[in-house]
Design a protein around this motif. Structure first.
Motif, PDB file in Angstrom:
ATOM      1  N   ASN A  27       0.833  -1.202   0.000  1.00 20.16           N
ATOM      2  CA  ASN A  27       0.000   0.000   0.000  1.00 20.16           C
ATOM      3  C   ASN A  27       0.866   1.250   0.000  1.00 20.16           C
ATOM      4  OD1 ASN A  27      -2.308   1.579   0.159  1.00 20.16           O
ATOM      5  ND2 ASN A  27      -2.454   1.423   2.391  1.00 20.16           N
ATOM      6  N   SER A  28       2.044   1.178  -0.629  1.00 21.40           N
ATOM      7  CA  SER A  28       2.884   2.367  -0.670  1.00 21.40           C
ATOM      8  C   SER A  28       2.547   3.196  -1.903  1.00 21.40           C
ATOM      9  CB  SER A  28       4.362   1.980  -0.721  1.00 21.40           C
ATOM     10  OG  SER A  28       5.127   3.154  -0.956  1.00 21.40           O
ATOM     11  N   PRO A  29       2.201   4.470  -1.714  1.00 20.44           N
ATOM     12  CA  PRO A  29       1.926   5.308  -2.886  1.00 20.44           C
ATOM     13  C   PRO A  29       3.159   5.462  -3.774  1.00 20.44           C
ATOM     14  CG  PRO A  29       2.019   6.652  -0.867  1.00 20.44           C
ATOM     15  CD  PRO A  29       2.066   5.213  -0.443  1.00 20.44           C
ATOM     16  N   LEU A  30       4.337   5.300  -3.183  1.00 13.33           N
ATOM     17  CA  LEU A  30       5.563   5.495  -3.958  1.00 13.33           C
ATOM     18  C   LEU A  30       5.804   4.381  -4.974  1.00 13.33           C
ATOM     19  CD1 LEU A  30       7.901   6.853  -1.151  1.00 13.33           C
ATOM     20  CD2 LEU A  30       6.556   8.119  -2.829  1.00 13.33           C
ATOM     21  N   ASP A  31       5.127   3.251  -4.791  1.00 11.06           N
ATOM     22  CA  ASP A  31       5.251   2.162  -5.773  1.00 11.06           C
ATOM     23  C   ASP A  31       4.351   2.395  -6.985  1.00 11.06           C
ATOM     24  OD1 ASP A  31       7.041   0.769  -4.259  1.00 11.06           O
ATOM     25  OD2 ASP A  31       5.523  -0.466  -3.266  1.00 11.06           O
ATOM     26  N   CYS A  32       3.447   3.382  -6.868  1.00 12.68           N
ATOM     27  CA  CYS A  32       2.434   3.575  -7.917  1.00 12.68           C
ATOM     28  C   CYS A  32       2.919   4.542  -8.980  1.00 12.68           C
ATOM     29  CB  CYS A  32       1.119   4.036  -7.285  1.00 12.68           C
ATOM     30  SG  CYS A  32       0.530   2.858  -6.064  1.00 12.68           S
ATOM     31  N   THR A  33       3.969   4.159  -9.663  1.00 16.57           N
ATOM     32  CA  THR A  33       4.526   4.999 -10.717  1.00 16.57           C
ATOM     33  C   THR A  33       3.700   4.832 -11.999  1.00 16.57           C
ATOM     34  OG1 THR A  33       5.917   3.176 -11.374  1.00 16.57           O
ATOM     35  CG2 THR A  33       6.874   4.761  -9.824  1.00 16.57           C
ATOM     36  N   LYS A  34       3.851   5.807 -12.891  1.00 17.94           N
ATOM     37  CA  LYS A  34       3.189   5.757 -14.199  1.00 17.94           C
ATOM     38  C   LYS A  34       3.496   4.436 -14.903  1.00 17.94           C
ATOM     39  CE  LYS A  34       2.359   9.808 -16.816  1.00 17.94           C
ATOM     40  NZ  LYS A  34       2.809  11.094 -17.094  1.00 17.94           N
ATOM     41  N   GLU A  35       4.758   4.059 -14.908  1.00 17.44           N
ATOM     42  CA  GLU A  35       5.193   2.840 -15.594  1.00 17.44           C
ATOM     43  C   GLU A  35       4.436   1.619 -15.062  1.00 17.44           C
ATOM     44  OE1 GLU A  35       7.381   5.042 -14.038  1.00 17.44           O
ATOM     45  OE2 GLU A  35       7.596   6.049 -15.972  1.00 17.44           O
ATOM     46  N   ARG A  36       4.186   1.630 -13.781  1.00 17.66           N
ATOM     47  CA  ARG A  36       3.565   0.473 -13.141  1.00 17.66           C
ATOM     48  C   ARG A  36       2.046   0.452 -13.283  1.00 17.66           C
ATOM     49  NH1 ARG A  36       5.949  -2.162  -7.883  1.00 17.66           N
ATOM     50  NH2 ARG A  36       5.593  -4.270  -8.652  1.00 17.66           N
ATOM     51  N   VAL A  37       1.412   1.629 -13.133  1.00 18.63           N
ATOM     52  CA  VAL A  37      -0.052   1.606 -12.990  1.00 18.63           C
ATOM     53  C   VAL A  37      -0.849   2.104 -14.199  1.00 18.63           C
ATOM     54  CG1 VAL A  37       0.185   1.893 -10.488  1.00 18.63           C
ATOM     55  CG2 VAL A  37      -0.345   3.870 -11.879  1.00 18.63           C
ATOM     56  N   ALA A  38      -0.218   2.841 -15.110  1.00 20.08           N
ATOM     57  CA  ALA A  38      -0.990   3.460 -16.203  1.00 20.08           C
ATOM     58  C   ALA A  38      -1.794   2.411 -16.975  1.00 20.08           C
ATOM     59  CB  ALA A  38      -0.062   4.217 -17.138  1.00 20.08           C
ATOM     60  N   GLY A  39      -3.080   2.677 -17.174  1.00 24.97           N
ATOM     61  CA  GLY A  39      -3.945   1.805 -17.959  1.00 24.97           C
ATOM     62  C   GLY A  39      -4.415   0.559 -17.221  1.00 24.97           C
ATOM     63  N   ARG A  40      -4.009   0.416 -15.976  1.00 18.33           N
ATOM     64  CA  ARG A  40      -4.402  -0.795 -15.226  1.00 18.33           C
ATOM     65  C   ARG A  40      -5.418  -0.468 -14.146  1.00 18.33           C
ATOM     66  NH1 ARG A  40       0.190  -4.987 -14.642  1.00 18.33           N
ATOM     67  NH2 ARG A  40       1.503  -4.489 -16.418  1.00 18.33           N
ATOM     68  N   ARG A  41      -6.211  -1.466 -13.801  1.00 23.87           N
ATOM     69  CA  ARG A  41      -7.130  -1.330 -12.666  1.00 23.87           C
ATOM     70  C   ARG A  41      -6.421  -1.846 -11.412  1.00 23.87           C
ATOM     71  NH1 ARG A  41     -13.512  -2.281 -12.136  1.00 23.87           N
ATOM     72  NH2 ARG A  41     -13.319  -0.949 -13.960  1.00 23.87           N
ATOM     73  N   LEU A  42      -6.509  -1.042 -10.345  1.00 21.50           N
ATOM     74  CA  LEU A  42      -5.923  -1.465  -9.076  1.00 21.50           C
ATOM     75  C   LEU A  42      -6.991  -2.154  -8.232  1.00 21.50           C
ATOM     76  CD1 LEU A  42      -3.211  -1.093  -7.346  1.00 21.50           C
ATOM     77  CD2 LEU A  42      -4.569   0.564  -6.062  1.00 21.50           C
ATOM     78  N   PHE A  43      -6.783  -3.416  -7.948  1.00 20.59           N
ATOM     79  CA  PHE A  43      -7.647  -4.177  -7.044  1.00 20.59           C
ATOM     80  C   PHE A  43      -6.963  -4.132  -5.679  1.00 20.59           C
ATOM     81  CE2 PHE A  43      -8.466  -5.689 -11.270  1.00 20.59           C
ATOM     82  CZ  PHE A  43      -9.844  -5.885 -11.297  1.00 20.59           C
ATOM     83  N   ILE A  44      -7.625  -3.498  -4.707  1.00 22.35           N
ATOM     84  CA  ILE A  44      -6.909  -3.221  -3.459  1.00 22.35           C
ATOM     85  C   ILE A  44      -7.704  -3.613  -2.214  1.00 22.35           C
ATOM     86  CG2 ILE A  44      -7.712  -0.798  -3.476  1.00 22.35           C
ATOM     87  CD1 ILE A  44      -5.015  -0.036  -2.121  1.00 22.35           C
ATOM     88  N   SER A  45      -6.981  -4.160  -1.253  1.00 23.73           N
ATOM     89  CA  SER A  45      -7.567  -4.439   0.061  1.00 23.73           C
ATOM     90  C   SER A  45      -6.564  -3.989   1.113  1.00 23.73           C
ATOM     91  CB  SER A  45      -7.845  -5.938   0.220  1.00 23.73           C
ATOM     92  OG  SER A  45      -8.372  -6.186   1.503  1.00 23.73           O
ATOM     93  N   THR A  46      -7.014  -3.104   2.032  1.00 28.59           N
ATOM     94  CA  THR A  46      -6.139  -2.641   3.109  1.00 28.59           C
ATOM     95  C   THR A  46      -6.861  -2.831   4.443  1.00 28.59           C
ATOM     96  OG1 THR A  46      -6.908  -0.346   3.128  1.00 28.59           O
ATOM     97  CG2 THR A  46      -5.156  -0.888   1.556  1.00 28.59           C
TER      98      THR A  46
END
Ligand code: 3SL
Length: 241
Positions: A83-102
């Motif tokens: 759940n680190s926002p710093l891992d959510c770079t453009k390269e990693r997340v662009a165009g993808r759906r994030l399925f998240i549970s915290t």
């Protein structure tokens, strides 16, 4: 407009719904969600149950999804992200759906999901949330802090206070007219006291201390930045923002 703040999902009324409800989990779920949309993520789908998350996300193409799972501050084994926002770079997340549970943030969103307008806010997108609320002119607005397993979180209340403070300034309403409950007055006072030293506030907070023990110093600094993102997670169907 009448504004109500509830410190935790457990303290949030279940017998009525507001026109607009805002979930806040500064450390770190709602900060991460805003960051994902700012980096071009397609959407965010929230789950309280990890197995359900795996089951639903399985139906998505592997290159169109990212699975984020956090428990106790750490990444769940086998998931793409914690759940680190710093891992959510453009390269990693662009165009993808994030399925998240915290642990707590997804619960806060779920407890308000029947409101007509549901938003996810943090310090990083405070201005975007305030601007959207003002554009909708809702009569009743709730801000729900995520807390930690049922107890109060300093940082969520400070962020609720930051939103309330800005709504107060921009609407020019007297405090007694805007504030629907005492929590609003208390949250604004907390924010005013710490607004120039949010990192220090996070260091006083029990969840801030937990994250520091996990070496998340950079996350703390990132989450303390105010109004740096234009992105605003807005619910489009229950559990999807
Ligand atoms: O409780 C939550 O929803 C999380 O934001 C906690 S953590 O910051 O990822 O540890």
């Amino acid at each position: 407009m009448k504004l109500f703040i509830y410190h935790t999902p457990e303290l949030t009324p279940t017998d009525r719904i507001p026109d607009c409800a805002i979930a806040v989990d500064v450390l770190r779920a709602t900060t991460t969600m805003a960051t994902v949309l700012a980096a071009g993520g397609e959407a965010i789908q929230v789950f309280s149950d990890l197995d359900k998350l795996l089951q639903v996300s399985e139906k998505w193409a592997a290159d169109k999804r990212l699975r984020a799972g956090e428990r106790g501050g750490g990444k769940v084994e086998g998931f793409d992200l914690g759940n680190s926002p710093l891992d959510c770079t453009k390269e990693r997340v662009a165009g993808r759906r994030l399925f998240i549970s915290t642990t707590n943030g997804t619960r806060a969103l779920q407890c308000i999901q029947s409101a007509p307008t549901v938003l996810a806010a943090a310090f990083v997108n405070r201005a975007a949330a305030v601007q959207y609320v003002l554009s909708q002119q809702p009569e009743i607005v709730w801000i729900v802090g995520s807390g930690w397993e049922g107890s109060y979180s300093l940082e969520d209340t400070a962020c609720a206070g930051a939103i309330a403070h800005s709504l107060l300034q921009k609407t020019n309403l007297p405090l007694e007219e805007l504030a629907g409950n005492d929590e609003v007055v208390g949250a604004i006072a907390l924010y005013e006291q710490w607004q120039d030293k949010l990192v220090e506030l996070f260091h006083q907070a029990s969840h801030g201390k937990r994250l520091l023990r996990l070496d998340c110093h950079e996350d703390i600094k990132y989450c303390a930045q105010m109004d740096i993102l234009d992105a605003l997670p807005i619910q489009t169907e229950p559990g999807v923002l």
